[in-house]
Design a protein around this motif. Structure first.
Motif, PDB file in Angstrom:
ATOM      1  N   VAL A  87       0.841  -1.202   0.000  1.00 10.11           N
ATOM      2  CA  VAL A  87       0.000   0.000   0.000  1.00 10.11           C
ATOM      3  C   VAL A  87       0.875   1.251   0.000  1.00 10.11           C
ATOM      4  CG1 VAL A  87      -1.626   1.357   1.377  1.00 10.11           C
ATOM      5  CG2 VAL A  87      -1.992  -1.095   1.082  1.00 10.11           C
ATOM      6  N   ASP A  88       2.000   1.189   0.740  1.00 10.76           N
ATOM      7  CA  ASP A  88       2.934   2.324   0.808  1.00 10.76           C
ATOM      8  C   ASP A  88       3.922   2.345  -0.348  1.00 10.76           C
ATOM      9  OD1 ASP A  88       1.756   3.163   3.130  1.00 10.76           O
ATOM     10  OD2 ASP A  88       3.206   2.225   4.459  1.00 10.76           O
ATOM     11  N   GLU A  89       3.725   1.440  -1.335  1.00 12.65           N
ATOM     12  CA  GLU A  89       4.592   1.343  -2.509  1.00 12.65           C
ATOM     13  C   GLU A  89       6.046   1.034  -2.142  1.00 12.65           C
ATOM     14  OE1 GLU A  89       4.142   4.765  -4.993  1.00 12.65           O
ATOM     15  OE2 GLU A  89       2.064   4.319  -5.484  1.00 12.65           O
ATOM     16  N   LYS A  90       6.209   0.211  -1.111  1.00 10.94           N
ATOM     17  CA  LYS A  90       7.548  -0.208  -0.696  1.00 10.94           C
ATOM     18  C   LYS A  90       7.810  -1.613  -1.245  1.00 10.94           C
ATOM     19  CE  LYS A  90       7.599   2.623   3.494  1.00 10.94           C
ATOM     20  NZ  LYS A  90       7.678   2.628   4.989  1.00 10.94           N
ATOM     21  N   GLN A  91       7.781  -1.706  -2.586  1.00 14.90           N
ATOM     22  CA  GLN A  91       7.935  -3.011  -3.227  1.00 14.90           C
ATOM     23  C   GLN A  91       9.290  -3.647  -2.954  1.00 14.90           C
ATOM     24  OE1 GLN A  91       6.723  -0.300  -4.810  1.00 14.90           O
ATOM     25  NE2 GLN A  91       5.064  -0.842  -6.210  1.00 14.90           N
ATOM     26  N   GLU A  92      10.335  -2.826  -2.944  1.00 12.23           N
ATOM     27  CA  GLU A  92      11.682  -3.355  -2.728  1.00 12.23           C
ATOM     28  C   GLU A  92      11.809  -3.955  -1.334  1.00 12.23           C
ATOM     29  OE1 GLU A  92      15.246  -4.618  -3.901  1.00 12.23           O
ATOM     30  OE2 GLU A  92      13.836  -3.536  -5.189  1.00 12.23           O
ATOM     31  N   ALA A  94       9.305  -5.152   0.408  1.00  6.56           N
ATOM     32  CA  ALA A  94       8.480  -6.366   0.395  1.00  6.56           C
ATOM     33  C   ALA A  94       9.250  -7.547  -0.184  1.00  6.56           C
ATOM     34  CB  ALA A  94       7.200  -6.122  -0.405  1.00  6.56           C
ATOM     35  N   LYS A  95      10.042  -7.302  -1.238  1.00  9.78           N
ATOM     36  CA  LYS A  95      10.853  -8.355  -1.835  1.00  9.78           C
ATOM     37  C   LYS A  95      11.900  -8.871  -0.846  1.00  9.78           C
ATOM     38  CE  LYS A  95      12.349  -7.976  -6.078  1.00  9.78           C
ATOM     39  NZ  LYS A  95      12.944  -7.410  -7.316  1.00  9.78           N
ATOM     40  N   LYS A  96      12.504  -7.962  -0.097  1.00 13.13           N
ATOM     41  CA  LYS A  96      13.528  -8.355   0.868  1.00 13.13           C
ATOM     42  C   LYS A  96      12.915  -9.152   2.023  1.00 13.13           C
ATOM     43  CE  LYS A  96      16.720  -4.571  -0.161  1.00 13.13           C
ATOM     44  NZ  LYS A  96      17.344  -3.324   0.311  1.00 13.13           N
ATOM     45  N   VAL A  97      11.720  -8.745   2.453  1.00 13.12           N
ATOM     46  CA  VAL A  97      11.038  -9.474   3.532  1.00 13.12           C
ATOM     47  C   VAL A  97      10.677 -10.880   3.064  1.00 13.12           C
ATOM     48  CG1 VAL A  97       8.981  -9.564   4.980  1.00 13.12           C
ATOM     49  CG2 VAL A  97      10.149  -7.390   4.639  1.00 13.12           C
ATOM     50  N   LEU A  98      10.200 -11.014   1.833  1.00  8.43           N
ATOM     51  CA  LEU A  98       9.887 -12.333   1.277  1.00  8.43           C
ATOM     52  C   LEU A  98      11.126 -13.209   1.196  1.00  8.43           C
ATOM     53  CD1 LEU A  98       7.293 -11.841  -1.618  1.00  8.43           C
ATOM     54  CD2 LEU A  98       7.078 -13.322   0.379  1.00  8.43           C
ATOM     55  N   ILE A 119       6.244 -20.148   1.487  1.00  9.30           N
ATOM     56  CA  ILE A 119       6.771 -18.941   0.822  1.00  9.30           C
ATOM     57  C   ILE A 119       7.147 -19.255  -0.619  1.00  9.30           C
ATOM     58  CG2 ILE A 119       8.440 -17.066   0.973  1.00  9.30           C
ATOM     59  CD1 ILE A 119       6.476 -17.252   3.324  1.00  9.30           C
ATOM     60  N   ALA A 120       7.564 -20.500  -0.863  1.00  7.21           N
ATOM     61  CA  ALA A 120       7.944 -20.910  -2.220  1.00  7.21           C
ATOM     62  C   ALA A 120       6.757 -20.856  -3.174  1.00  7.21           C
ATOM     63  CB  ALA A 120       8.534 -22.311  -2.202  1.00  7.21           C
ATOM     64  N   ASP A 121       5.539 -20.886  -2.621  1.00  2.83           N
ATOM     65  CA  ASP A 121       4.330 -20.852  -3.448  1.00  2.83           C
ATOM     66  C   ASP A 121       3.870 -19.424  -3.760  1.00  2.83           C
ATOM     67  OD1 ASP A 121       4.278 -23.597  -3.397  1.00  2.83           O
ATOM     68  OD2 ASP A 121       2.979 -23.683  -1.642  1.00  2.83           O
ATOM     69  N   ILE A 122       4.532 -18.441  -3.182  1.00  6.49           N
ATOM     70  CA  ILE A 122       4.144 -17.041  -3.411  1.00  6.49           C
ATOM     71  C   ILE A 122       4.975 -16.474  -4.557  1.00  6.49           C
ATOM     72  CG2 ILE A 122       3.984 -14.730  -2.420  1.00  6.49           C
ATOM     73  CD1 ILE A 122       3.687 -16.021   0.337  1.00  6.49           C
ATOM     74  N   ASP A 123       4.345 -16.150  -5.651  1.00  9.80           N
ATOM     75  CA  ASP A 123       5.033 -15.587  -6.814  1.00  9.80           C
ATOM     76  C   ASP A 123       5.282 -14.097  -6.572  1.00  9.80           C
ATOM     77  OD1 ASP A 123       5.295 -14.219  -9.465  1.00  9.80           O
ATOM     78  OD2 ASP A 123       5.136 -16.275 -10.195  1.00  9.80           O
ATOM     79  N   LYS A 124       6.542 -13.727  -6.474  1.00 10.11           N
ATOM     80  CA  LYS A 124       6.897 -12.327  -6.182  1.00 10.11           C
ATOM     81  C   LYS A 124       6.349 -11.373  -7.223  1.00 10.11           C
ATOM     82  CE  LYS A 124      11.201 -13.125  -3.618  1.00 10.11           C
ATOM     83  NZ  LYS A 124      12.655 -12.850  -3.577  1.00 10.11           N
ATOM     84  N   ASN A 125       6.506 -11.728  -8.490  1.00  9.30           N
ATOM     85  CA  ASN A 125       6.079 -10.833  -9.563  1.00  9.30           C
ATOM     86  C   ASN A 125       4.570 -10.614  -9.544  1.00  9.30           C
ATOM     87  OD1 ASN A 125       8.704 -10.567 -10.518  1.00  9.30           O
ATOM     88  ND2 ASN A 125       8.531 -12.369 -11.820  1.00  9.30           N
ATOM     89  N   THR A 126       3.820 -11.682  -9.259  1.00  8.45           N
ATOM     90  CA  THR A 126       2.363 -11.558  -9.195  1.00  8.45           C
ATOM     91  C   THR A 126       1.943 -10.725  -7.991  1.00  8.45           C
ATOM     92  OG1 THR A 126       2.114 -13.723 -10.230  1.00  8.45           O
ATOM     93  CG2 THR A 126       0.197 -12.833  -9.092  1.00  8.45           C
ATOM     94  N   LEU A 127       2.582 -10.946  -6.854  1.00  5.25           N
ATOM     95  CA  LEU A 127       2.224 -10.230  -5.628  1.00  5.25           C
ATOM     96  C   LEU A 127       2.627  -8.763  -5.668  1.00  5.25           C
ATOM     97  CD1 LEU A 127       1.202 -10.220  -2.674  1.00  5.25           C
ATOM     98  CD2 LEU A 127       3.517 -10.885  -1.993  1.00  5.25           C
TER      99      LEU A 127
END
Length: 329
Positions: A87-92, A94-98, A119-127
């Motif tokens: 929501v805060d547009e902190k995509q980078e 979010a990627k590091k947390v994943l 976590i392996a089932d969560i597609d980063k690009n889709t999320l």
């Protein structure tokens, strides 16, 4: 299998069952308990990485999951926890947390706390989606730069924030390096600030020349610090943590500079732009400018030649930059 071997195997399996039941009863399979075990295995990573992993778990994940059994946490729960970053547009971030969560769940899977790494089932690009490249706002001419320096020097807030902002502007380093700087890294006698490799983005140690103006500013500032700390710029609330990037940003906002005008990271772009436009004045090459910014040379042959670091040329350039800023203010 002999009867004796079968009995031995039976006893071994009984112990495993007892241990697992005990783990459930004692809360050893909760998210927090497993996190404590996992983080102990991260002793070989840098202090900076360890700090940020702890920080992200403590602020984002542990408040939601600490007392929940890890098997009871679903993919949807993880995605909901990350939603605040998206929501805060902190995509980078979010990627590091994943990425950290993936390592955490691999550990849990290895020790049989879970049967599957969700976590392996969560597609980063889709999320997370496609990230838009956002360039940091910066000033490009002397008039804008003069207004900025005058405003910062006239700031009536905490002196740590004011001096940190000036230090970042004069040295053209990343905000993170300035905020995490410690007094033992600064060699006043030889006018050099030596940043260790584990604090650098490129993983290589970096030396920053300190002009007389910068040294005098730091020495005067050190004498007036209300609290003793290893950090050059300790937080207002704690002397063992540095001031945050948002603290410097907030100061700029309070001084009337919004995000579309200038950001703390934009100080580096201001230095780079003006230094490149005035090569004929300071007589140093573009390569020297890039070395001052600690940018990684993509050409491996060129990088080998730059291994000498050109400290003398960089000192000349940083002194020129310091004189320019002093003249404007």
């Amino acid at each position: 299998m002999s009867l004796a071997e079968a009995r031995e195997k039976r006893n071994e399996l009984k112990k495993q069952i007892i241990n697992k039941e005990y783990a459930k009863e004692s809360g050893a399979d909760t998210f927090k308990a497993i996190f404590k075990e996992w983080i102990k295995t991260k002793s070989k990573i840098s202090d900076k990485q360890l700090f940020w992993i702890n920080r992200r778990f403590e602020t984002l994940l542990l408040p939601k999951f600490e007392n929940i059994r890890i098997k009871d946490i679903s993919r949807k729960d993880i995605i909901n926890a990350l939603s605040v970053l998206l929501v805060d547009e902190k995509q980078e971030t979010a990627k590091k947390v994943l990425g950290a969560l993936n390592s955490f769940y691999k550990f849990a899977l290895l020790h049989e706390y879970v049967e599957h790494n969700i976590i392996a089932d969560i597609d980063k690009n889709t999320l997370i989606g496609k990230q838009n490249v956002r360039h940091y706002a910066y000033f490009k001419d002397e008039k804008e730069l003069k207004n900025l320096i005058t405003a910062i020097k006239g700031y009536f807030g905490d002196n740590r924030v004011r001096v940190c902002a000036l230090f970042m502007l004069y040295t053209a380093v990343r905000g993170e390096n300035a905020r995490f700087a410690t007094w033992d890294e600064i060699d006043f006698k030889n006018s050099v600030w030596k940043i260790p490799a584990n604090k650098m983005k490129n993983g290589k140690s970096h030396e920053v020349f300190l002009s007389e103006s910068v040294k005098n500013m730091l020495l005067k500032y050190k004498q007036n610090l209300p609290l003793q700390s290893e950090l050059v710029f300790p937080s207002v609330k704690s002397n063992i943590r540095p001031i945050s990037d948002n603290t410097v940003r907030s100061m700029l906002r309070n001084l009337g500079f919004n995000n579309d005008m200038i950001t703390p990271h934009g100080f580096r772009a201001t230095f780079s732009t003006i230094a490149h436009e005035r090569l004929d004045e300071h007589k140093q090459s573009s390569d020297v400018i890039e070395l001052c910014l600690a940018h990684v040379e993509k050409n491996k042959v060129k990088d080998a030649y730059n291994h000498a670091k050109n400290l003398k040329q960089r000192a000349v350039l940083m002194q020129w930059w310091s004189d320019l800023l002093d003249g404007l203010s």
